[in-house]
Design a protein around this motif. Structure first.
Motif, mmCIF file in Angstrom:
data_model
loop_
_atom_site.group_PDB
_atom_site.id
_atom_site.type_symbol
_atom_site.label_atom_id
_atom_site.label_comp_id
_atom_site.label_asym_id
_atom_site.label_seq_id
_atom_site.Cartn_x
_atom_site.Cartn_y
_atom_site.Cartn_z
ATOM 1 N N GLY A 1 -5.316 3.970 1.933
ATOM 2 C CA GLY A 1 -5.412 2.532 1.760
ATOM 3 C C GLY A 1 -6.168 2.101 0.527
ATOM 4 N N GLN A 2 -6.486 3.026 -0.374
ATOM 5 C CA GLN A 2 -7.263 2.668 -1.559
ATOM 6 C C GLN A 2 -6.396 2.234 -2.732
ATOM 7 O OE1 GLN A 2 -9.892 5.874 -2.553
ATOM 8 N NE2 GLN A 2 -11.082 5.723 -0.667
ATOM 9 N N ASN A 3 -5.144 2.665 -2.789
ATOM 10 C CA ASN A 3 -4.272 2.343 -3.912
ATOM 11 C C ASN A 3 -3.106 1.490 -3.447
ATOM 12 O OD1 ASN A 3 -5.685 3.799 -5.971
ATOM 13 N ND2 ASN A 3 -4.874 5.691 -5.096
ATOM 14 N N MET A 4 -2.741 0.523 -4.316
ATOM 15 C CA MET A 4 -1.636 -0.371 -4.032
ATOM 16 C C MET A 4 -0.675 -0.380 -5.212
ATOM 17 S SD MET A 4 -3.652 -3.635 -2.440
ATOM 18 C CE MET A 4 -4.577 -3.855 -3.954
ATOM 19 N N LEU A 5 0.600 -0.563 -4.904
ATOM 20 C CA LEU A 5 1.618 -0.789 -5.924
ATOM 21 C C LEU A 5 1.842 -2.285 -6.040
ATOM 22 C CD1 LEU A 5 4.223 1.981 -4.987
ATOM 23 C CD2 LEU A 5 2.601 2.017 -6.884
ATOM 24 N N HIS B 143 0.846 -1.182 0.000
ATOM 25 C CA HIS B 143 0.000 0.000 0.000
ATOM 26 C C HIS B 143 0.886 1.239 0.000
ATOM 27 C CE1 HIS B 143 -3.014 -2.953 1.336
ATOM 28 N NE2 HIS B 143 -3.908 -2.102 0.884
ATOM 29 N N CYS B 144 0.444 2.243 -0.769
ATOM 30 C CA CYS B 144 1.305 3.404 -0.962
ATOM 31 C C CYS B 144 0.683 4.712 -0.502
ATOM 32 C CB CYS B 144 1.684 3.527 -2.442
ATOM 33 S SG CYS B 144 0.270 3.652 -3.565
ATOM 34 N N MET C 134 -3.226 -0.438 -8.386
ATOM 35 C CA MET C 134 -4.535 -1.062 -8.291
ATOM 36 C C MET C 134 -5.339 -0.398 -7.194
ATOM 37 S SD MET C 134 -3.999 -5.124 -8.991
ATOM 38 C CE MET C 134 -3.226 -5.681 -10.512
ATOM 39 N N ASN C 135 -6.600 -0.131 -7.501
ATOM 40 C CA ASN C 135 -7.492 0.544 -6.571
ATOM 41 C C ASN C 135 -8.450 -0.465 -5.974
ATOM 42 O OD1 ASN C 135 -10.139 2.236 -5.972
ATOM 43 N ND2 ASN C 135 -8.423 3.661 -5.979
ATOM 44 N N THR C 136 -8.660 -0.386 -4.659
ATOM 45 C CA THR C 136 -9.540 -1.330 -3.974
ATOM 46 C C THR C 136 -10.999 -0.935 -4.032
ATOM 47 O OG1 THR C 136 -9.216 -0.153 -1.880
ATOM 48 C CG2 THR C 136 -7.708 -1.954 -2.384
ATOM 49 N N MET D 220 -0.812 -4.994 4.691
ATOM 50 C CA MET D 220 -1.985 -4.603 5.453
ATOM 51 C C MET D 220 -2.321 -3.153 5.143
ATOM 52 S SD MET D 220 -4.123 -6.021 7.552
ATOM 53 C CE MET D 220 -5.515 -5.494 8.550
ATOM 54 N N SER D 221 -3.611 -2.891 4.919
ATOM 55 C CA SER D 221 -4.044 -1.540 4.591
ATOM 56 C C SER D 221 -3.763 -0.575 5.736
ATOM 57 C CB SER D 221 -5.541 -1.549 4.272
ATOM 58 O OG SER D 221 -6.046 -0.237 4.158
ATOM 59 N N PRO D 222 -3.365 0.676 5.446
ATOM 60 C CA PRO D 222 -3.147 1.659 6.517
ATOM 61 C C PRO D 222 -4.387 1.941 7.345
ATOM 62 C CG PRO D 222 -2.167 2.420 4.464
ATOM 63 C CD PRO D 222 -2.982 1.208 4.129
#
Length: 890
Positions: free
Chosen positions: A332-336, A327-328, A347-349, A613-615
């Protein structure tokens, strides 16, 4: 679900990153939507995308096995899985199941009211779509005629064309089940047969790379093309009037052929990184859609000067399994997500519309972007193995740093620009054979610290990409072995490094000569993870244990043992209460740090390679071996009350969970059997719920609100120039003034009465509406009320004005109009219209009413009815206001 078969904390949510497989897509134009829908297979499910914006519209139910082929018509989407065929409506509603095949189905084609299917056993079956009955069955000898493709030539009634592995074509009449003609063929397996826009002509693609346009009527070859870049895997014709044939190859190239000049018109090289599974030009539009087994779906538009196509929209995921996820952002909605295909994705959750591809790393990005390159990109870098990011200065400069497998060069990426950065971080005087092993971007986003396999640790500036020093005194070595982990604290005051020499060293971030503290570890470290907020450092050891060190006291505070394989990834939860770890034993463990106990464990089908793990603590994202997607697990503690107890790994059976799917789990299709959901009846609201309630007319306010102010509206809208009447008006039929075009057909009734006297309607002074009003009997004014609803405000005013005896009306008409208003008020329907019409009537005919006793008596009755309606409305309104106020005060 019992505790023995599930995780205490996590439950499967969904998977991200799946777009397409090797199955050709299905394009269906939906007239009601005015849009073409694209259906792509993603294994046991299929996605439906809208062609306008490439948005994901729906996800189908789960099939018993992977989807082997797809097709569609105006009503259904047909999918084949194992030996059965399924028909779907609206992309997610199962309507029919067709059974009867003894082998896997690999070809489908709707044929009017029937469905043609061919399985791997070379058996052709014809099903009735509605009653699911088998209409026809044809058996073919595999050695003589193995079916590879089929199509229906237009204008050939009840006939289909079959292509074979032996290179022959056969034309069959499915109604009479007779073979009409056998074409000799070309001694090469036929891969694609596609009807051309010209009558009697089909395009035949062979495995040897040739494409032949053949006339079926005369059995003659029209033209032959040679495809040099692999055999043709898909073929289509432009359907917007241009004489162009488009072919897709097994190597991912697209070629446009000019059929008039019989030559190559344009080409798109490396349109996909794998074989093009499906290619189709859309009807009456210069658009083309392609999909490939590289997990991508692309929309092309023919607007290039040479007649070629350019990429308009795309939806893509990783072509090879991802091996790194993190997670970046604080939301917590966007991931690398980095994959083995050397690409980096965002990628967006929340929605897949925001998924973006940042491209592939390259030694020379400009040369890699050059077109007309058939050979593989020589400048591409290997896959990313480590990532670190900080979004504090993302708008100013690059915010992501990455390490590539087997390379010492560290690349930067721009999250804001969604592309590879401009810097490549290379330390000075570097020995040959050294590679980067670990890295960390500081909390401020200004520096990146990189550890190498020779024991060196270097510091670089993220903005300029310049080298800013190294750590260590003797030969600039921080450790005697490879550096396994580097971490910095939240204030950029300390740097912690872990090496293969079993040493954990603490350095001052600015003074980089000698460490101010060194800890000797009992086991060798494979990776590190620091939670900057709490100051806890987790070390994954080679003996499959995990050690937690407090960087403030520089002591070991916890040690966890329980994994049976190499630890692949570790991460903290946002509150630093849990440590989540995964290893090659296919288990994911959750350790409670305060109590030093294992509180949750579950196993998955395939080993987890990375987790994050999401922030916000709502999702756990994982990647797995041989899986193209990123799997999300929901945190049950956010919406359930769960009591966590210590778990004894040796005494408890580890539950095995299925990986999350694209949608929540549903019953198997075999259990559903032959079902028919039927058509849902459209709900129609009743005209009136209850006679005690007041019902409005649902008419626009412009029809009744300005009836009393029409004179002001007319003055405002008065034209500046006078209206001129043409000298010779064209012939026209008499019309009735209304919002819709209606002809005055009352004159056709002249002479239908019993009297022999011919009295023309032109001598009558009553309007058409007034005549209908006078003719109403038994207090039934519905026809007159409906007529008023269709009139414009100015026409309504004209009708009310014409009722006065002074302008050709009569007291009888005015009385009838008042009786109509009284009926409307008594029925409690069209309440606002009745009030508006009554106000206009009183404003217009005040003097006439005051002089007529009959009209005054009728008005008294209307007043009593209106008072009852208003009192009932007031009582209900006050009651509701009291209830709302009481609820607000609670």
């Amino acid at each position: 679900m019992s505790e023995k078969s599930c995780s205490r904390i996590f439950t499967g949510c969904r998977v991200l990153g799946y777009v397409s497989t090797h199955v050709p897509f299905v394009a269906r134009f939906i007239k009601r939507r005015g849009e073409t829908l694209l259906c792509t297979s993603i294994g046991k499910w299929f996605h439906t995308y809208g062609c306008d914006k490439f948005r994901l519209l729906s996800i189908s139910g789960e099939h018993p096995g992977p989807i082997t082929c797809m097709s569609g018509d105006n009503f259904h989407v047909y999918t084949a899985s194992e030996n059965n065929i399924f028909a779907w409506r609206r992309g997610c509603e199962l309507k029919h199941v067709y059974k009867g095949h003894n082998a896997s189905v690999h070809l489908l084609m709707p044929f009017g009211e029937h469905l043609i299917s061919i399985d791997e056993g070379n058996v052709l079956k014809l099903f009735d779509i509605k009653d699911e009955s088998e209409f026809l069955e044809l058996l073919f000898d595999v050695n003589q005629f193995k079916i590879t493709t089929l199509c229906h030539p237009p204008t050939y009634l009840n006939k289909i064309l079959l292509g074979s592995h032996q290179g022959q074509l056969q034309l069959w009449n499915v109604r009479t089940s007779k073979l009409i003609f056998t074409f000799k063929g070309w001694n090469s397996p036929i891969s694609v047969v596609e009807p051309a826009p010209a009558v009697d002509v089909v395009a035949v693609a062979l495995a040897n790379g040739k494409v032949i346009l053949h006339n079926l009527r005369y059995d003659q070859k029209i033209v032959e093309f040679v495809h040099d870049w692999g055999h043709v895997s898909s073929l289509s014709f432009r359907l917007d009037g241009a004489p162009v044939m488009v072919t897709g190859s097994s190597e991912g190239h697209i070629v446009m052929w000019d059929l008039e000049e019989r030559r190559v018109m344009s080409q798109i090289q490396s349109a996909h990184s794998a074989s093009i599974a499906g290619l189709q030009c859309l009807m009456s539009e210069p658009l083309m859609v392609t999909n490939s087994e590289d997990n991508s779906l692309k929309l092309w538009i023919f607007d290039m000067p040479d007649g070629g196509a350019r990429l308009l929209r795309r939806r893509e995921g990783h072509a090879l399994p991802p091996n790194l996820v993190t997670h970046c952002e604080p939301t917590g909605q966007n991931m690398l997500v980095a994959g083995q295909d050397r690409s980096l994705h965002i990628m967006n959750t929340v929605t897949e519309t925001f998924n973006k591809s940042m491209g592939k790393a390259s030694y020379n990005r400009k040369l890699s972007k050059k077109k007309h390159r058939l050979e593989k990109d020589k400048h591409a870098m290997p896959a990313i193995t480590k990532l670190s990011s900080c979004m504090q200065r993302d708008k100013q400069w690059d915010s992501i740093a990455s390490i590539h497998r087997g390379k010492y060069i560290v690349t930067t990426w721009s999250y804001n620009k969604i592309r590879m950065g401009d810097h490549k971080l290379i330390p000075p005087s570097f020995p040959k054979g050294t590679e980067a092993t670990c890295l960390i971007v500081t909390h401020c986003g200004n520096f990146v610290i990189v550890g190498y396999s020779n024991g060196q640790v270097h510091k670089f500036n993220m903005q300029s990409g310049l080298h800013r020093g190294s750590y260590g005194q003797e030969k600039k070595l921080a450790h005697k072995g490879a550096v396994r982990g580097v971490e910095t604290d939240i204030c950029n005051q300390r740097l912690i490094t872990a090496g293969a020499d079993d040493k954990l060293k603490f350095w001052r971030f600015k003074t980089a000569t000698t460490p101010y503290h060194v800890m000797s570890l009992e086991e060798s470290v494979t990776m590190t993870k620091l939670n900057r907020d709490s100051g806890l450092l987790a070390l994954a050891n080679e003996d499959f244990s995990i050690t937690i060190v407090d960087i403030d006291t520089m002591n070991v505070v916890r040690k966890f043992e329980g994994h049976l394989g190499k630890i692949n990834c570790i991460d903290f939860d946002p509150q630093s209460r849990w440590l989540i770890s995964t290893s090659m034993d296919c288990t994911i463990c959750v350790w409670d740090i305060p109590s030093a106990q294992l509180v949750d464990i579950f196993s998955v089908e395939r080993p987890c390679t990375s987790l994050s793990m999401s922030p916000t603590g709502d999702f756990l994202a994982t990647t797995h071996v041989h899986e193209l997607g990123v799997f999300l697990w929901a945190n049950r503690l956010l919406y359930e009350r769960v009591f966590l107890k210590p778990i004894d790994r040796n005494a408890v059976e580890v539950p095995k969970l299925k990986l999350p799917s694209t949608i929540p789990e549903k019953p198997d299709l075999d259990e559903l059997g032959l079902i028919d959901l039927g058509e849902e009846p459209e709900y129609k609201s009743p005209e009136q719920i209850s006679q005690e309630l007041i019902t409005l007319s649902n008419q626009p306010t412009s029809r009744w609100l300005n009836l009393l102010n029409l004179d002001i509206v007319k003055r405002r809208n008065k034209p500046k120039t006078p209206f001129t009447v043409p000298k010779s008006a064209p012939f026209f039929l008499p019309t009735i003034p209304s919002l819709e075009l209606e002809f005055d057909l009352e004159k056709e009734n002249i002479g239908n009465g019993e009297t022999k006297l011919l009295i023309p309607d032109t001598l009558s002074t009553l309007s058409v509406f007034a005549k209908k009003l006078v003719s109403c009997e038994d207090q039934d004014y519905s026809e007159c009320i409906n007529k008023l609803k269709t009139l414009a405000p100015s026409a309504i005013e004209a009708e009310v004005n014409s009722m006065s005896p002074d302008v050709g009306g009569s007291v009888e008409v005015m009385k009838k109009f008042l009786e109509m208003l009284r009926a409307m008020l008594e029925s409690n329907k069209d309440f606002e219209l009745a009030q508006s019409y009554l106000s206009l009537f009183l404003k217009t005919h005040t003097k006439t009413i005051s002089g007529s006793l009959e009209l005054r008596n009728t008005l008294n009755c209307i007043e009593e009815t209106a008072a009852k309606s208003w009192s009932r409305l007031q009582s209900h309104l006050l009651y509701n206001i009291c209830v709302v106020k009481a609820l607000k005060d609670m």
